[in-house]
Design a protein around this motif. Sequence first.
Motif, PDB file in Angstrom:
ATOM      1  N   VAL A  74      45.471  36.970  22.093  1.00 56.87           N
ATOM      2  CA  VAL A  74      44.130  36.443  22.368  1.00 56.87           C
ATOM      3  C   VAL A  74      44.155  35.652  23.672  1.00 56.87           C
ATOM      4  CG1 VAL A  74      43.487  36.290  19.928  1.00 56.87           C
ATOM      5  CG2 VAL A  74      44.588  34.350  21.026  1.00 56.87           C
ATOM      6  N   TRP A  75      42.968  35.272  24.137  1.00 55.87           N
ATOM      7  CA  TRP A  75      42.858  34.415  25.322  1.00 55.87           C
ATOM      8  C   TRP A  75      42.684  32.970  24.887  1.00 55.87           C
ATOM      9  CZ3 TRP A  75      43.492  35.294  30.420  1.00 55.87           C
ATOM     10  CH2 TRP A  75      43.611  36.627  30.812  1.00 55.87           C
ATOM     11  N   GLN A  76      43.506  32.089  25.450  1.00 55.14           N
ATOM     12  CA  GLN A  76      43.359  30.657  25.215  1.00 55.14           C
ATOM     13  C   GLN A  76      42.286  30.123  26.153  1.00 55.14           C
ATOM     14  OE1 GLN A  76      46.932  28.369  25.698  1.00 55.14           O
ATOM     15  NE2 GLN A  76      45.945  26.454  25.135  1.00 55.14           N
ATOM     16  N   TYR A  77      41.429  29.233  25.657  1.00 57.25           N
ATOM     17  CA  TYR A  77      40.343  28.654  26.440  1.00 57.25           C
ATOM     18  C   TYR A  77      40.545  27.156  26.590  1.00 57.25           C
ATOM     19  CZ  TYR A  77      37.247  32.665  26.861  1.00 57.25           C
ATOM     20  OH  TYR A  77      36.690  33.863  27.235  1.00 57.25           O
ATOM     21  N   ASN A  78      40.208  26.643  27.773  1.00 55.96           N
ATOM     22  CA  ASN A  78      40.243  25.209  28.064  1.00 55.96           C
ATOM     23  C   ASN A  78      39.037  24.851  28.909  1.00 55.96           C
ATOM     24  OD1 ASN A  78      42.808  24.240  26.898  1.00 55.96           O
ATOM     25  ND2 ASN A  78      43.686  25.791  28.250  1.00 55.96           N
ATOM     26  N   VAL A  79      38.753  23.570  28.987  1.00 59.03           N
ATOM     27  CA  VAL A  79      37.630  23.085  29.781  1.00 59.03           C
ATOM     28  C   VAL A  79      38.067  22.928  31.235  1.00 59.03           C
ATOM     29  CG1 VAL A  79      35.977  21.203  30.113  1.00 59.03           C
ATOM     30  CG2 VAL A  79      36.605  21.917  27.801  1.00 59.03           C
ATOM     31  N   HIS A  80      37.270  23.495  32.138  1.00 57.24           N
ATOM     32  CA  HIS A  80      37.509  23.406  33.586  1.00 57.24           C
ATOM     33  C   HIS A  80      36.193  23.135  34.289  1.00 57.24           C
ATOM     34  CE1 HIS A  80      41.656  24.830  33.679  1.00 57.24           C
ATOM     35  NE2 HIS A  80      41.309  25.674  32.726  1.00 57.24           N
ATOM     36  N   ARG A  81      36.275  22.722  35.527  1.00 52.52           N
ATOM     37  CA  ARG A  81      35.072  22.551  36.349  1.00 52.52           C
ATOM     38  C   ARG A  81      34.778  23.866  37.057  1.00 52.52           C
ATOM     39  NH1 ARG A  81      32.754  17.886  36.089  1.00 52.52           N
ATOM     40  NH2 ARG A  81      33.999  16.050  35.702  1.00 52.52           N
ATOM     41  N   GLY A  82      33.510  24.268  36.997  1.00 54.89           N
ATOM     42  CA  GLY A  82      33.075  25.481  37.680  1.00 54.89           C
ATOM     43  C   GLY A  82      32.875  25.225  39.156  1.00 54.89           C
ATOM     44  N   PRO A  83      32.482  26.250  39.910  1.00 51.25           N
ATOM     45  CA  PRO A  83      32.291  26.117  41.354  1.00 51.25           C
ATOM     46  C   PRO A  83      31.238  25.083  41.726  1.00 51.25           C
ATOM     47  CG  PRO A  83      31.999  28.411  40.649  1.00 51.25           C
ATOM     48  CD  PRO A  83      32.244  27.587  39.427  1.00 51.25           C
ATOM     49  N   ASN A  84      30.250  24.872  40.870  1.00 50.46           N
ATOM     50  CA  ASN A  84      29.210  23.892  41.176  1.00 50.46           C
ATOM     51  C   ASN A  84      29.507  22.527  40.578  1.00 50.46           C
ATOM     52  OD1 ASN A  84      28.835  24.481  38.525  1.00 50.46           O
ATOM     53  ND2 ASN A  84      26.674  25.022  38.681  1.00 50.46           N
ATOM     54  N   GLY A  85      30.701  22.354  39.981  1.00 54.29           N
ATOM     55  CA  GLY A  85      31.109  21.058  39.451  1.00 54.29           C
ATOM     56  C   GLY A  85      30.815  20.838  37.980  1.00 54.29           C
ATOM     57  N   GLU A  86      30.076  21.745  37.357  1.00 56.87           N
ATOM     58  CA  GLU A  86      29.778  21.548  35.932  1.00 56.87           C
ATOM     59  C   GLU A  86      30.953  22.029  35.083  1.00 56.87           C
ATOM     60  OE1 GLU A  86      27.360  25.397  34.283  1.00 56.87           O
ATOM     61  OE2 GLU A  86      26.225  23.889  35.356  1.00 56.87           O
ATOM     62  N   LEU A  87      31.106  21.409  33.907  1.00 51.98           N
ATOM     63  CA  LEU A  87      32.193  21.764  33.016  1.00 51.98           C
ATOM     64  C   LEU A  87      31.918  23.094  32.330  1.00 51.98           C
ATOM     65  CD1 LEU A  87      32.906  18.279  31.427  1.00 51.98           C
ATOM     66  CD2 LEU A  87      34.217  19.451  33.188  1.00 51.98           C
ATOM     67  N   GLN A  88      32.972  23.898  32.201  1.00 50.26           N
ATOM     68  CA  GLN A  88      32.873  25.210  31.569  1.00 50.26           C
ATOM     69  C   GLN A  88      34.067  25.411  30.650  1.00 50.26           C
ATOM     70  OE1 GLN A  88      33.119  27.734  35.021  1.00 50.26           O
ATOM     71  NE2 GLN A  88      30.903  27.791  35.263  1.00 50.26           N
ATOM     72  N   GLN A  89      33.868  26.178  29.600  1.00 51.08           N
ATOM     73  CA  GLN A  89      34.962  26.588  28.730  1.00 51.08           C
ATOM     74  C   GLN A  89      35.445  27.919  29.291  1.00 51.08           C
ATOM     75  OE1 GLN A  89      35.199  24.433  25.916  1.00 51.08           O
ATOM     76  NE2 GLN A  89      37.194  25.257  25.454  1.00 51.08           N
ATOM     77  N   ALA A  90      36.665  27.956  29.830  1.00 56.89           N
ATOM     78  CA  ALA A  90      37.137  29.137  30.568  1.00 56.89           C
ATOM     79  C   ALA A  90      38.484  29.618  30.030  1.00 56.89           C
ATOM     80  CB  ALA A  90      37.271  28.798  32.049  1.00 56.89           C
ATOM     81  N   PRO A  91      38.725  30.944  30.132  1.00 59.87           N
ATOM     82  CA  PRO A  91      40.025  31.470  29.707  1.00 59.87           C
ATOM     83  C   PRO A  91      41.115  31.017  30.681  1.00 59.87           C
ATOM     84  CG  PRO A  91      38.704  33.199  30.723  1.00 59.87           C
ATOM     85  CD  PRO A  91      37.838  31.990  30.634  1.00 59.87           C
ATOM     86  N   THR A  92      42.259  30.607  30.123  1.00 57.01           N
ATOM     87  CA  THR A  92      43.339  30.124  30.983  1.00 57.01           C
ATOM     88  C   THR A  92      44.616  30.935  30.856  1.00 57.01           C
ATOM     89  OG1 THR A  92      43.949  28.513  29.288  1.00 57.01           O
ATOM     90  CG2 THR A  92      42.516  27.748  31.056  1.00 57.01           C
ATOM     91  N   ALA A  93      44.859  31.537  29.682  1.00 55.33           N
ATOM     92  CA  ALA A  93      46.091  32.305  29.507  1.00 55.33           C
ATOM     93  C   ALA A  93      45.956  33.261  28.331  1.00 55.33           C
ATOM     94  CB  ALA A  93      47.266  31.367  29.260  1.00 55.33           C
ATOM     95  N   ARG A  94      46.590  34.396  28.455  1.00 58.81           N
ATOM     96  CA  ARG A  94      46.654  35.349  27.342  1.00 58.81           C
ATOM     97  C   ARG A  94      47.877  34.945  26.521  1.00 58.81           C
ATOM     98  NH1 ARG A  94      43.706  39.474  25.556  1.00 58.81           N
ATOM     99  NH2 ARG A  94      44.724  41.413  24.999  1.00 58.81           N
ATOM    100  N   ILE A  95      47.675  34.669  25.234  1.00 65.42           N
ATOM    101  CA  ILE A  95      48.760  34.162  24.400  1.00 65.42           C
ATOM    102  C   ILE A  95      48.902  35.005  23.138  1.00 65.42           C
ATOM    103  CG2 ILE A  95      48.496  31.789  25.232  1.00 65.42           C
ATOM    104  CD1 ILE A  95      47.073  31.201  22.520  1.00 65.42           C
TER     105      ILE A  95
END
Length: 118
Positions: A74-95
């Motif tokens: 599956v893909w692990q998800y974490n919170v990151h800042r998007g290009p416009n600075g807003e927080l997004q839940q984004a895939p970070t690694a296939r685990i």
Amino acid sequence: MLSRCDLIKDAAVALLTFSTQSAWAQETRMNLFKIVTIKDEIVVGLSTEELQVLGGNDASAVAHALAQKGDLTVWQYNVHRGPNGELQQAPTARIGLLANASLRVEPYATTYQILPHP
């Protein structure tokens, strides 16, 4: 001043744009789940299609598939800042997840925008 024809055209374009965005959001809908073990917790994301392959659309389907197969990728998800600075839940690694007697799968809700995985 805008004519009635221009207003109708603008409304049609707005409606079409909204419909297209809604369709895209449904096509790329991601479902997040929290995987809880004795040691830690992680958030993973599965698309609607991936859930259908597992035989359901909720946390119990993920838990059942993991118990039956013994492992899932599956893909692990974490919170990151998007290009416009807003927080997004984004895939970070296939685990890989391994079945474990102390494992719990829960639905995970977030107020952040959820990005689809590749």
